[in-house]
Design an enzyme around this catalytic site. Structure first.
Site, PDB file in Angstrom:
ATOM      1  CG  ASP A  60      -1.730  -1.295   1.408  1.00  0.00           C
ATOM      2  OD1 ASP A  60      -1.455  -2.215   1.175  1.00  0.00           O
ATOM      3  OD2 ASP A  60      -2.599  -1.043   2.260  1.00  0.00           O
TER       4      ASP A  60
ATOM      5  CD  GLU B 273      -4.452  -9.376  -1.040  1.00  0.00           C
ATOM      6  OE1 GLU B 273      -5.487  -9.725   0.016  1.00  0.00           O
ATOM      7  OE2 GLU B 273      -3.976  -8.363  -0.838  1.00  0.00           O
TER       8      GLU B 273
ATOM      9  CD  GLN C 285      -6.606  -5.888  -3.548  1.00  0.00           C
ATOM     10  OE1 GLN C 285      -7.104  -6.399  -2.573  1.00  0.00           O
ATOM     11  NE2 GLN C 285      -5.595  -5.167  -3.362  1.00  0.00           N
TER      12      GLN C 285
END
Length: 781
Positions: A362, A488, A593
C-alpha cells in the site's frame, strides 16, 4: 457506522458535536493525531470510556511465534505486532471527589474539533457531577510536526456555578489493559504487559518511565513536564512507580476561575542504545519543548501546515462532503509519513493496531504517489527505510533460491511476517511497486543524489529478483510463473499482467540507472551482461492477451475459468473471504480488487485506448471490491474510458471509507491507502494526471456534479497549479523554474506569471458497465 448527525460537513475541520458511545472506537481513529513517529489515538483525555487505548511509536513492536498447522521450509517463524507504548495523554479530573466520567452525572454539551489547518485537536464539554457540581473542561492536543519526539496537551477546568475543589492527575501509564484483538493466544500472551520496567522517576512536575520489550528487546522511554497556572490555592506533587508516573494538581476554584495545565510529553526508543542514552534523549527533547513553550509549539504547527496546504491543497466545488474528505485524507496521510524518517509507513499509520501495525505494498503503490507531489522528503525517507531493510530482503531471496532481494509482503522491521504463501510471499509484485516509487520520486524531484545513493541499489536488487524468478520459453518469451498479483482472490498464477508489466518497467529502470551511475552499479556487481539480460527480459515480457475476445487477461488462462456465482451470493456474504474457502475463490473469475485495471492505470502506455475500454467493461462485473484499495483505481480508469458518473461514485467510496466507516472496521485504525486514494481519484481520475513518461501528462475531465477542481503539485523545485472547470483547464506555475507538461498530447512549457488555458475535450458518452449484483458503489448524484 460513523455517518451520523454528530459530524458536520465543514471544509477545514472534522467536528463532533455530541458524544456518541456507539461510534466511540471509530471516533478514536478519525480524531487520532500523529507525526509519523509518535501517534495518539483520539481517546478522551480522562482515558475512560474507551474502546482501544492507543499510543504508538513507529517501529516499536513485540515478536511472537507464527502459528502453523504444518510447518514448511521458508515459512517465517516470528510475527511482529505493534504495541501500545506508554500513554502520555491521560489527564484525569476529580470534581469534589467525583471522577470526571461522561457515563455518570449529566453531560450538558460535548464537542471535539480536529482543525486541519492548525493540526490541533480541540475539545470542550460541560458536565454536571452526580452531586450537582458543574464544570467546563477544555483541552487541546497535538503531536508536533516540528519537534519529532514531542506531544503536548493544554487542559483547563473551570466551575460554572459554585466554588469547587478540583484535582487534576496528569499521568504516564505503561501496560494499560487492552481489549483482546487476536484469536491467537500466543499473540495475546506476547502483548499482555509486554513492557518490562527499567526505571521510573518523579520530581516536582517532571516524570519519566523507561521500559524494555521482552522479546524484541526495544527500549522505550517517555518523559513529561508541566506548566501549571491557577489561583493561590493551587498545590502540586509528583510520584512514580514501575508503570505509572503521576503529577497531581489540586485547587479550589470559584466560578470564573480556571486551572490550566500544559503538559509536554517526549518519547524515544532504540533497539540497541543504553538506558542512559535513551533517557537522556527524551530529557533533551523535553527541555527543548519546554523552552519553546505551548504557544511556540502551536505557532510551529501552524507554520508547518501553512506550507503544506500552500503546496498541496485541493479545492472541490460542487460537493462539500468530498471537499472535507479530501482535506481530511491529505492531513492524515501527512500525519502518517511526515516524520517517519527511515521507518515504515504502516497501513493504518499510527491510528490503531489494525493489521498488527504492518506495512504492505500500500505504501509504495498508493501513499507515496501522493507524497511525491505533496511532501517529497517523506518519500525519500520511506525509500531509505526500504534500503535499510535490504539485508533482510536479500536473505529472504536466498532462502527462496532467488537472486537480489525479496521484499516482505507485511512487516514492521523488514522481516517477512506473512505466514500465508499464496497471499503473502507469492505477491512478489511488491518489488516492482518499490521500484516504481523510486522512479516516480526521482523524476518528480530531480534528486539525482538520492538515485545514486539509494535508488540504484533498490532498482538493481529488485531487477535481479525478476531475472531469477522468471524464465525464457523456447520461443524467447519471458514468463513469470506462480505469483499472486494485486487481486488476492487469484493466487499462484502464471504471467499475472500487472506483475509482468511492473516487472518490465523495473528491469528497464534498473538497466537505465546502472548506465547513468556506472560506478555505483559496478560496486553492486552489475556488469554489461547482467544489464543486457534485464533489457532482454523486459523486451520479451509476456503479457496475456486473448485475440478472440480482444482482451488482456489478468493472468494466463484467466478468461477460461468458471465465473463466480454472483447471483447466488447474498449481500451478507461479502467480503467473500470470510464466507467461502480460498480454494473456491482461486479457481473462479472473481476479483477482490483492481488488478488488470490497476495495470492499465500505472502502465497505461502499454495499452491502446480501445483496449482499456474493453478491458474495463470486462473486469468491472467481476470486481467485488472486498478491499479498500480498489475504489480509487476503478475511479481513475472509469474516468479515463468515459464513465464519469461511475467514477464519481467510486470517488465517494474511497473518500468516505473511514468517515462513513464503509467497511465497518475503522475502529482498528484508518485506511491510509484509501485516504491517499481520494487524492488519486481526484488528481489522476478527474485531473487525468499520468506520470509514467518523461513529462507529466494531463487529460482533465469532470463529472457533471463537480463545477471545479483545483490542485497543486510539487515538481522538482517548482509548484504547479491545475484549475479545472467544466469547459477548460488552466495550468499555472506558482513558483520555481519552468516546467514542461503535456495536455492531451500537446506539450506546454509553463513559466511563472504565464498561465496556460486549454479547452476540455467533450466527454465520450458510454453505457455504464455492469457491476456484481449488490456491489455497485453508492451513488453520489
Amino acid at each position: 457506522m460513523i455517518s451520523h448527525h454528530a459530524y458536520a460537513v465543514e471544509p477545514w475541520c472534522l467536528r463532533e458535536t455530541e458524544l456518541n458511545l456507539d461510534v466511540l472506537a471509530q471516533s478514536e481513529s478519525v480524531f487520532s493525531v500523529s507525526n509519523g513517529h509518535v501517534g495518539w489515538r483520539g481517546n478522551l483525555d480522562e482515558g475512560e470510556p474507551h474502546a482501544l487505548p492507543g499510543s504508538y511509536l513507529n517501529g516499536v513492536h513485540e515478536q511472537h511465534p507464527l502459528p502453523y498447522a504444518e510447518g514448511g521450509y521458508g515459512f517465517p517463524e516470528s510475527g511482529q505486532t505493534v504495541i501500545n507504548v506508554t500513554n502520555g495523554k491521560l489527564i484525569r479530573l476529580l470534581v469534589d471527589d467525583e471522577p470526571f466520567d461522561l457515563r455518570y452525572g449529566r453531560l450538558r454539551s460535548h464537542e471535539r474539533v480536529l482543525d486541519l489547518r492548525t493540526g490541533l485537536l480541540h475539545r470542550v464539554c460541560e458536565w454536571t457531577s452526580p452531586v450537582g457540581k458543574a464544570v467546563r473542561v477544555r483541552s487541546t492536543r497535538m503531536i508536533s510536526f516540528s519537534q519529532r519526539a514531542i506531544a503536548a496537551v493544554a487542559y483547563e477546568v473551570e466551575p460554572l456555578d459554585d466554588r469547587t475543589n478540583v484535582v487534576v492527575q496528569s499521568e504516564l501509564v505503561a501496560n494499560e489493559q487492552l481489549p483482546t484483538l487476536s484469536g491467537d493466544p500466543r499473540v495475546g500472551a506476547a502483548l499482555e504487559s509486554c513492557l518490562l520496567p527499567e526505571e521510573n522517576f518523579a520530581r516536582d512536575l517532571r516524570l519519566r518511565l523507561v521500559h524494555r520489550t521482552a522479546a524484541s528487546g526495544q527500549r522505550v522511554a517517555a518523559a513529561a513536564d508541566h506548566v501549571v497556572r491557577g489561583p493561590g490555592s493551587t498545590r502540586t506533587s509528583g510520584e512514580s512507580t514501575d508503570d505509572v508516573g503521576r503529577v497531581t494538581v489540586t485547587a479550589v476554584l470559584d466560578p470564573g476561575e480556571r486551572l490550566r495545565v500544559e503538559k509536554f510529553v517526549a518519547y524515544g526508543w532504540s533497539g540497541f542504545r543504553s538506558l542512559p542514552a535513551v533517557r537522556d534523549q527524551v530529557e533533551a527533547a523535553l527541555s527543548s519543548a519546554r523552552n519553546t513553550g505551548w504557544q511556540g509549539l502551536v505557532d510551529q504547527q501552524r507554520e508547518f501546515l501553512d506550507g503544506f496546504w500552500h503546496h498541496s491543497d485541493i479545492e472541490v466545488d460542487g460537493d462539500a462532503e468530498i471537499q472535507q474528505a479530501v482535506r481530511f485524507a491529505l492531513f492524515h496521510v501527512l500525519q502518517a509519513g511526515t516524520r517517519a524518517e527511515q521507518r515504515a509507513i504502516p497501513a493504518k499509520g499510527l491510528t490503531g493496531s489494525g493489521y498488527d501495525g504492518h506495512a504492505f505494498w500500500d505504501t509504495e503503490a498508493f501513499v507515496l504517489p501522493l507524497l511525491t507531489y505533496a511532501s517529497p522528503n517523506c518519500v525519500a525517507e520511506a525509500l531509505h527505510w526500504r534500503q535499510n531493510t535490504l539485508p533482510a530482503a536479500r536473505e529472504r531471496a536466498r532462502q527462496l533460491g532467488l537472486r537480489g532481494a525479496a521484499f516482505p509482503w507485511r512487516t514492521i522491521d523488514g522481516a517477512e511476517c506473512s505466514g500465508y504463501w499464496p497471499a503473502g510471499t507469492a505477491a512478489f509484485h511488491i518489488n516492482a511497486d518499490i521500484a516504481a516509487a523510486v522512479v516516480r520520486y526521482v523524476r518528480a524531484s530531480g534528486d539525482t543524489d538520492f538515485e545514486r545513493r539509494t535508488g540504484v541499489e533498490l532498482l538493481v536488487e529488485t531487477a535481479r529478483l525478476w531475472r531469477s524468478l522468471g524464465h525464457h520459453d523456447s520461443g524467447g518469451r519471458f514468463h513469470i510463473d506462480g505469483v499472486t498479483g494485486p487481486d488476492e482472490y487469484s493466487a499462484l498464477a502464471n504471467d499475472n499482467a500487472y506483475t509482468n508489466l511492473m516487472a518490465r518497467a523495473n528491469l528497464r529502470a534498473a538497466a537505465d540507472a546502472a548506465e547513468r551511475h556506472s560506478a555505483e552499479a559496478a560496486a553492486l556487481g552489475v556488469d554489461e551482461a547482467e544489464a543486457a539480460a534485464w533489457r532482454d527480459a523486459a523486451r520479451a515480457m509476456s503479457v496475456p492477451y486473448v485475440h478472440a475476445l480482444g482482451l488482456h487477461e489478468q493472468s494466463a488462462g484467466y478468461t477460461g475459468l468458471d465465473v463466480w456465482d454472483f447471483e447466488g451470493t447474498p449481500p451478507e456474504h461479502y467480503p467473500l473471504m470470510l464466507h467461502f474457502p480460498y480454494f473456491d475463490l482461486y479457481r473462479k473469475q472473481v476479483v477482490k480488487q483492481a488488478d488488470l485495471v490497476l495495470a492499465m492505470f500505472l502502465c497505461g502506455d502499454a495499452f491502446e485506448r480501445d483496449q482499456k475500454a474493453r478491458n474495463f467493461a470486462y473486469y468491472e462485473p467481476l470486481t467485488v471490491r472486498d478491499s479498500s484499495l480498489s475504489a480509487c483505481v476503478q475511479c481513475v480508469m472509469a474516468a479515463e474510458v468515459g464513465h464519469l458518473r461511475l467514477a464519481y461514485d467510486y470517488l465517494g467510496e474511497a473518500a468516505l471509507m473511514d468517515l462513513a466507516d464503509l467497511e465497518k472496521n475503522t475502529r482498528d485504525g484508518l485506511h491510509i491507502a484509501s485516504l491517499a486514494g481520494t487524492w488519486i481519484g481526484l488528481v489522476a481520475g478527474f485531473g487525468g494526471l499520468r506520470d509514467y513518461g518523461d513529462v507529466l501528462y494531463f487529460a482533465p475531465r469532470l463529472p457533471e456534479s463537480l463545477h471545479r477542481l483545483a490542485f497543486s503539485l510539487r515538481v522538482r523545485q517548482s509548484c504547479l497549479r491545475v484549475d479545472i472547470t467544466g469547459s477548460q483547464v488552466t495550468y499555472a506555475l506558482r513558483q520555481g523554474d519552468p516546467v514542461r507538461i503535456s495536455h492531451g498530447g500537446e506539450l506546454i512549457t509553463l513559466s511563472e506569471d504565464t498561465p496556460q488555458t486549454r479547452p476540455l475535450a467533450p466527454p465520450t458518452a458510454l453505457p455504464e458497465p455492469a457491476q456484481p449484483p449488490g456491489r455497485r458503489p453508492g451513488p453520489r448524484r
